[in-house]
Design a protein around this motif. Sequence first.
Motif, PDB file in Angstrom:
ATOM      1  N   ILE A 138      93.800 158.678  32.783  1.00  0.00           N
ATOM      2  CA  ILE A 138      92.390 158.863  32.432  1.00  0.00           C
ATOM      3  C   ILE A 138      92.344 158.995  30.915  1.00  0.00           C
ATOM      4  CG2 ILE A 138      90.334 160.286  32.745  1.00  0.00           C
ATOM      5  CD1 ILE A 138      91.629 161.236  35.412  1.00  0.00           C
ATOM      6  N   MET A 141      86.331 159.693  28.313  1.00  0.00           N
ATOM      7  CA  MET A 141      85.070 159.704  29.045  1.00  0.00           C
ATOM      8  C   MET A 141      83.914 159.669  28.059  1.00  0.00           C
ATOM      9  SD  MET A 141      85.520 162.438  32.152  1.00  0.00           S
ATOM     10  CE  MET A 141      87.149 163.173  32.265  1.00  0.00           C
ATOM     11  N   ASN A 157      78.357 158.552  33.697  1.00  0.00           N
ATOM     12  CA  ASN A 157      79.699 158.945  33.268  1.00  0.00           C
ATOM     13  C   ASN A 157      80.578 157.703  33.225  1.00  0.00           C
ATOM     14  OD1 ASN A 157      79.507 162.171  33.786  1.00  0.00           O
ATOM     15  ND2 ASN A 157      78.431 161.047  35.374  1.00  0.00           N
ATOM     16  N   ILE A 159      84.146 156.311  32.668  1.00  0.00           N
ATOM     17  CA  ILE A 159      85.514 156.817  32.715  1.00  0.00           C
ATOM     18  C   ILE A 159      86.463 155.675  32.362  1.00  0.00           C
ATOM     19  CG2 ILE A 159      87.259 157.880  34.183  1.00  0.00           C
ATOM     20  CD1 ILE A 159      84.623 158.726  35.881  1.00  0.00           C
ATOM     21  N   VAL A 176      84.382 162.200  41.131  1.00  0.00           N
ATOM     22  CA  VAL A 176      83.815 162.679  39.877  1.00  0.00           C
ATOM     23  C   VAL A 176      82.833 163.801  40.195  1.00  0.00           C
ATOM     24  CG1 VAL A 176      82.608 162.037  37.755  1.00  0.00           C
ATOM     25  CG2 VAL A 176      84.039 160.359  38.936  1.00  0.00           C
ATOM     26  N   THR A 194      89.316 153.248  41.684  1.00  0.00           N
ATOM     27  CA  THR A 194      89.802 152.817  40.374  1.00  0.00           C
ATOM     28  C   THR A 194      89.905 151.302  40.291  1.00  0.00           C
ATOM     29  OG1 THR A 194      92.146 152.928  41.017  1.00  0.00           O
ATOM     30  CG2 THR A 194      91.129 154.942  40.123  1.00  0.00           C
ATOM     31  N   VAL A 221      87.372 164.632  36.844  1.00  0.00           N
ATOM     32  CA  VAL A 221      87.751 163.368  37.476  1.00  0.00           C
ATOM     33  C   VAL A 221      89.075 163.588  38.202  1.00  0.00           C
ATOM     34  CG1 VAL A 221      88.324 160.947  37.114  1.00  0.00           C
ATOM     35  CG2 VAL A 221      86.562 162.033  35.715  1.00  0.00           C
TER      36      VAL A 221
END
Length: 312
Positions: A138, A141, A157, A159, A176, A194, A221
């Motif tokens: 990750i 953000m 959001n 990501i 999330v 993802t 997340v």
Amino acid sequence: MFLVSTSGCLRSFEEDSQLQIINIDVMAKDVRSAFVDLNVTMYVENYGEAASNNNTTLTLKAYNTRTGLLEIEKESPISNIPAESTREVTVPVNLPKKDGYRVVALVFEDGSRKTGRQITLNNIEDLQGNLEVPDVEISEMDFMVREVAENKVLIQNDIYLTNEGIGENKNYRMLVKAREMDAGLIADKAWTDTGMFEPDETVIRSVNLSVPDNYNYAVEVILWENNTIVRQGVDYVQLNPEKEIDKDKRLQTKDIDSGDFVVEGFGEAPAEEESASEYPTEEPMGASGPGVFGVLVMLCMVYFVARRNKDE
């Protein structure tokens, strides 16, 4: 360190038994935080001159060495073993990752116990987890306000996910959550995937969360593989931030109008407006006012009245 100590054979229970457990191997298949999956393999030898009975079975028991209690018991069929040959029998077991265990293997023919062997497992709690490190990181953000209505703010959001592996990544489930920072309450949450992408590639996955205005949030997340959490990340959205105003650490709340940060383009696209000329070339019909011709007539009348007064 995980230790296995062998306690040797248990005595044969019948004089005519031709079977013997010559060895036991234990392999840790999967190690988690609270449990461990083991494969226990017994090597059963038939040293007789005839095959063993078809109704031959193996029973595996695991006793907790601290309490002496039976933790697990499993039975596995062996069928017949040809004369002067050895057969491997593997039994999977799941044990709590604590204390130690005395593992006892017993062989039965037609329900009669023939032979047995036992080993002791120590330091189970020292086994290290062998879960693979997830290949998705990750990275970052971003947060954008999409709508503000009735004291609710819709936040997009974004990501950023990067594949740090050497091949295409797995497709993880991604949760999330927006958690209010003072009370710890979850204001909203959403699931997405993802997806799969190439090594060193970064993709953006966007999730919209609706939260009450004028609060501060931790956006969490969490990546899941089946029922296991493999990666976590967090960032913060402050709709009611504070600032330090003097050396005594007094805090002042800053008023943030979330409507000032609304990003256009959310939801349905606005209807296209008809284009119009910036400077109209014609006077619309029926429009109010004297128009150009009327103004010229009025100027002429003023001139003649002024000329008449002068002549008099």
